[in-house]
Scaffold this motif. Structure first.
Motif, PDB file in Angstrom:
ATOM      1  N   GLN A  92     -11.647 -70.364 -17.902  1.00 47.57           N
ATOM      2  CA  GLN A  92     -12.509 -69.101 -17.639  1.00 47.57           C
ATOM      3  C   GLN A  92     -13.317 -68.713 -18.948  1.00 47.57           C
ATOM      4  O   GLN A  92     -14.079 -67.969 -18.852  1.00 47.57           O
ATOM      5  CB  GLN A  92     -11.599 -68.089 -17.247  1.00 47.57           C
ATOM      6  CG  GLN A  92     -11.153 -68.412 -15.798  1.00 47.57           C
ATOM      7  CD  GLN A  92     -11.804 -67.914 -14.638  1.00 47.57           C
ATOM      8  OE1 GLN A  92     -12.312 -66.834 -14.991  1.00 47.57           O
ATOM      9  NE2 GLN A  92     -12.011 -68.476 -13.763  1.00 47.57           N
ATOM     10  N   ALA A  93     -12.632 -68.919 -19.981  1.00 46.03           N
ATOM     11  CA  ALA A  93     -13.205 -68.653 -21.435  1.00 46.03           C
ATOM     12  C   ALA A  93     -13.487 -67.302 -21.704  1.00 46.03           C
ATOM     13  O   ALA A  93     -14.603 -66.943 -22.007  1.00 46.03           O
ATOM     14  CB  ALA A  93     -14.470 -69.586 -21.750  1.00 46.03           C
ATOM     15  N   ARG A 146     -18.015 -79.384 -13.046  1.00 46.46           N
ATOM     16  CA  ARG A 146     -18.151 -78.238 -13.977  1.00 46.46           C
ATOM     17  C   ARG A 146     -17.115 -78.179 -15.130  1.00 46.46           C
ATOM     18  O   ARG A 146     -17.399 -78.208 -16.380  1.00 46.46           O
ATOM     19  CB  ARG A 146     -18.171 -77.025 -13.554  1.00 46.46           C
ATOM     20  CG  ARG A 146     -18.583 -75.561 -14.290  1.00 46.46           C
ATOM     21  CD  ARG A 146     -19.939 -75.451 -14.705  1.00 46.46           C
ATOM     22  NE  ARG A 146     -20.171 -74.349 -15.478  1.00 46.46           N
ATOM     23  CZ  ARG A 146     -20.582 -73.228 -14.762  1.00 46.46           C
ATOM     24  NH1 ARG A 146     -20.682 -73.027 -13.672  1.00 46.46           N
ATOM     25  NH2 ARG A 146     -20.684 -72.163 -15.741  1.00 46.46           N
ATOM     26  N   PRO A 196     -18.320 -67.733 -19.424  1.00 49.05           N
ATOM     27  CA  PRO A 196     -19.806 -68.473 -19.185  1.00 49.05           C
ATOM     28  C   PRO A 196     -19.975 -68.909 -17.927  1.00 49.05           C
ATOM     29  O   PRO A 196     -21.206 -69.154 -17.496  1.00 49.05           O
ATOM     30  CB  PRO A 196     -19.502 -69.516 -20.188  1.00 49.05           C
ATOM     31  CG  PRO A 196     -18.134 -69.859 -20.491  1.00 49.05           C
ATOM     32  CD  PRO A 196     -17.360 -68.535 -20.458  1.00 49.05           C
ATOM     33  N   TRP A 197     -19.019 -69.063 -16.946  1.00 49.75           N
ATOM     34  CA  TRP A 197     -19.512 -69.423 -15.754  1.00 49.75           C
ATOM     35  C   TRP A 197     -20.060 -68.407 -14.852  1.00 49.75           C
ATOM     36  O   TRP A 197     -20.666 -68.704 -14.054  1.00 49.75           O
ATOM     37  CB  TRP A 197     -18.178 -70.107 -15.076  1.00 49.75           C
ATOM     38  CG  TRP A 197     -17.181 -68.763 -14.965  1.00 49.75           C
ATOM     39  CD1 TRP A 197     -15.963 -68.797 -15.705  1.00 49.75           C
ATOM     40  CD2 TRP A 197     -16.955 -67.929 -13.922  1.00 49.75           C
ATOM     41  NE1 TRP A 197     -15.276 -67.344 -15.370  1.00 49.75           N
ATOM     42  CE2 TRP A 197     -15.915 -67.051 -14.169  1.00 49.75           C
ATOM     43  CE3 TRP A 197     -17.732 -67.571 -12.783  1.00 49.75           C
ATOM     44  CZ2 TRP A 197     -15.499 -65.773 -13.299  1.00 49.75           C
ATOM     45  CZ3 TRP A 197     -17.326 -66.361 -12.026  1.00 49.75           C
ATOM     46  CH2 TRP A 197     -16.244 -65.401 -12.444  1.00 49.75           C
ATOM     47  N   VAL A 248     -13.077 -72.435 -13.191  1.00 48.88           N
ATOM     48  CA  VAL A 248     -14.134 -71.723 -13.335  1.00 48.88           C
ATOM     49  C   VAL A 248     -14.048 -70.724 -11.789  1.00 48.88           C
ATOM     50  O   VAL A 248     -13.665 -71.319 -10.880  1.00 48.88           O
ATOM     51  CB  VAL A 248     -15.526 -72.236 -13.564  1.00 48.88           C
ATOM     52  CG1 VAL A 248     -15.388 -72.706 -14.864  1.00 48.88           C
ATOM     53  CG2 VAL A 248     -15.879 -73.219 -12.422  1.00 48.88           C
ATOM     54  N   LEU A 256     -19.604 -58.708 -16.530  1.00 51.74           N
ATOM     55  CA  LEU A 256     -18.521 -59.299 -17.576  1.00 51.74           C
ATOM     56  C   LEU A 256     -17.300 -58.286 -17.800  1.00 51.74           C
ATOM     57  O   LEU A 256     -16.344 -58.929 -18.186  1.00 51.74           O
ATOM     58  CB  LEU A 256     -19.287 -59.580 -18.677  1.00 51.74           C
ATOM     59  CG  LEU A 256     -20.341 -60.730 -18.323  1.00 51.74           C
ATOM     60  CD1 LEU A 256     -20.891 -61.219 -19.893  1.00 51.74           C
ATOM     61  CD2 LEU A 256     -19.547 -62.269 -18.160  1.00 51.74           C
ATOM     62  N   THR A 273     -25.219 -57.895 -15.502  1.00 50.82           N
ATOM     63  CA  THR A 273     -24.447 -58.937 -15.915  1.00 50.82           C
ATOM     64  C   THR A 273     -23.420 -58.389 -16.844  1.00 50.82           C
ATOM     65  O   THR A 273     -22.275 -58.643 -16.870  1.00 50.82           O
ATOM     66  CB  THR A 273     -25.393 -59.943 -16.840  1.00 50.82           C
ATOM     67  OG1 THR A 273     -26.251 -60.591 -15.757  1.00 50.82           O
ATOM     68  CG2 THR A 273     -24.297 -60.692 -17.389  1.00 50.82           C
ATOM     69  N   ARG A 309     -16.147 -64.314 -22.883  1.00 52.02           N
ATOM     70  CA  ARG A 309     -17.432 -64.443 -22.534  1.00 52.02           C
ATOM     71  C   ARG A 309     -17.566 -64.968 -21.006  1.00 52.02           C
ATOM     72  O   ARG A 309     -18.801 -64.671 -20.467  1.00 52.02           O
ATOM     73  CB  ARG A 309     -18.163 -65.762 -23.595  1.00 52.02           C
ATOM     74  CG  ARG A 309     -18.084 -65.499 -24.676  1.00 52.02           C
ATOM     75  CD  ARG A 309     -18.563 -66.581 -25.547  1.00 52.02           C
ATOM     76  NE  ARG A 309     -17.460 -67.782 -25.602  1.00 52.02           N
ATOM     77  CZ  ARG A 309     -17.936 -68.891 -24.791  1.00 52.02           C
ATOM     78  NH1 ARG A 309     -19.063 -68.931 -24.168  1.00 52.02           N
ATOM     79  NH2 ARG A 309     -17.007 -69.896 -24.819  1.00 52.02           N
ATOM     80  N   ASP A 346     -22.751 -65.846 -13.454  1.00 53.52           N
ATOM     81  CA  ASP A 346     -23.993 -66.121 -13.173  1.00 53.52           C
ATOM     82  C   ASP A 346     -24.832 -64.983 -13.975  1.00 53.52           C
ATOM     83  O   ASP A 346     -24.774 -63.922 -13.755  1.00 53.52           O
ATOM     84  CB  ASP A 346     -24.523 -66.042 -11.797  1.00 53.52           C
ATOM     85  CG  ASP A 346     -26.004 -66.361 -11.536  1.00 53.52           C
ATOM     86  OD1 ASP A 346     -26.936 -66.320 -12.487  1.00 53.52           O
ATOM     87  OD2 ASP A 346     -26.347 -66.423 -10.334  1.00 53.52           O
ATOM     88  N   ARG A 347     -25.681 -65.287 -15.108  1.00 55.56           N
ATOM     89  CA  ARG A 347     -26.211 -64.313 -15.856  1.00 55.56           C
ATOM     90  C   ARG A 347     -27.715 -64.001 -15.471  1.00 55.56           C
ATOM     91  O   ARG A 347     -28.349 -63.359 -16.082  1.00 55.56           O
ATOM     92  CB  ARG A 347     -26.194 -64.715 -17.294  1.00 55.56           C
ATOM     93  CG  ARG A 347     -24.971 -64.156 -17.952  1.00 55.56           C
ATOM     94  CD  ARG A 347     -24.566 -65.329 -19.128  1.00 55.56           C
ATOM     95  NE  ARG A 347     -23.594 -64.896 -19.956  1.00 55.56           N
ATOM     96  CZ  ARG A 347     -22.195 -64.992 -19.513  1.00 55.56           C
ATOM     97  NH1 ARG A 347     -21.732 -65.643 -18.175  1.00 55.56           N
ATOM     98  NH2 ARG A 347     -21.151 -64.541 -20.314  1.00 55.56           N
TER      99      ARG A 347
END
Length: 212
Positions: free
Chosen positions: A181-182, A82, A187-188, A161, A200, A196, A185, A190-191
């Motif tokens: 981890q960014a 990933r 992004p890792w 991540v 976040l 969600t 956002r 699970d949306r």
């Protein structure tokens, strides 16, 4: 090995079936209304009491990361690849860690026992690439409580991540490199799961705690 990050993040009551000396048991037994699953309470999800968690972790006995080594956490297994291993090398160079430190300590874990062969190959590739920078490399995969303690107190930590890496980064008061981890956002995450935005928000709270 148990899923410490999920237990902490979602206040899972199953922690009370673990040894009373474990981080998960000690944390869950001291908070109110642990949940059975991953349900959230309130708009921002259940807050993590990082102050309480830091106090509990302080009592854990674990081998510290040497002051002249930085740490890398790898989330492998089903998420191997990933984050390309080259990305860690780029961050080492970007932050000039190869000139600031003598070596790197790699912490790794496999969440569900999948992808052992690919995980091993990934570690080997990353290790060779780090050594080409003139750095020494040590590799650890200990009990989850000990690894969290070592990561949370590392002088410098590059995150991967996933929830465990997030938790270690949130607790570490030193130099944490959050790029994988960014935030904000993440992004890792699970949306496809419900709530969600609450998940976040919880991740952002951890990031903000570390930055304070």
């Amino acid at each position: 090995m148990y899923n410490l990050a999920d237990i902490i993040r979602f206040k899972q009551k199953r922690a009370l079936s673990l040894p009373s000396s474990s981080i998960a048991y000690r944390y869950i037994s001291q908070i109110e209304k642990p949940l059975l699953g991953r349900q959230f309470i309130g708009k921002r999800g259940p807050p993590v009491d990082f102050n309480l968690l830091s106090t509990i972790i302080a009592d854990v006995k674990a081998e510290p990361v040497p002051k002249d080594y930085f740490s890398i956490h790898l989330r492998l297994g089903d998420l191997t690849g990933r984050v390309p291993f080259e990305s860690y090398i780029n961050l080492i160079k970007q932050h000039e860690l190869d000139s600031k430190y003598k070596g790197a300590t790699i912490f790794w874990g496999i969440h569900n026992g999948k992808g052992v062969k690919k995980s091993t190959e990934y570690i080997d590739n990353l290790t060779r690439a780090i050594k080409r920078l003139g750095l020494k490399v040590s590799i650890r995969s200990d009990e989850v409580d000990k690894d969290l303690k070592s990561l949370a107190e590392s002088p410098c930590l590059i995150l991967s991540v996933g929830g465990f890496s997030w938790l270690a980064g949130s607790l570490n008061p030193h130099h944490v490199i959050w790029d994988h981890q960014a935030p904000p956002r993440f992004p890792w995450a699970d949306r496809s799961r419900p709530n969600t935005h609450r998940r976040l928000n919880q991740l952002r709270l951890g990031y903000n705690y570390q930055k304070e």
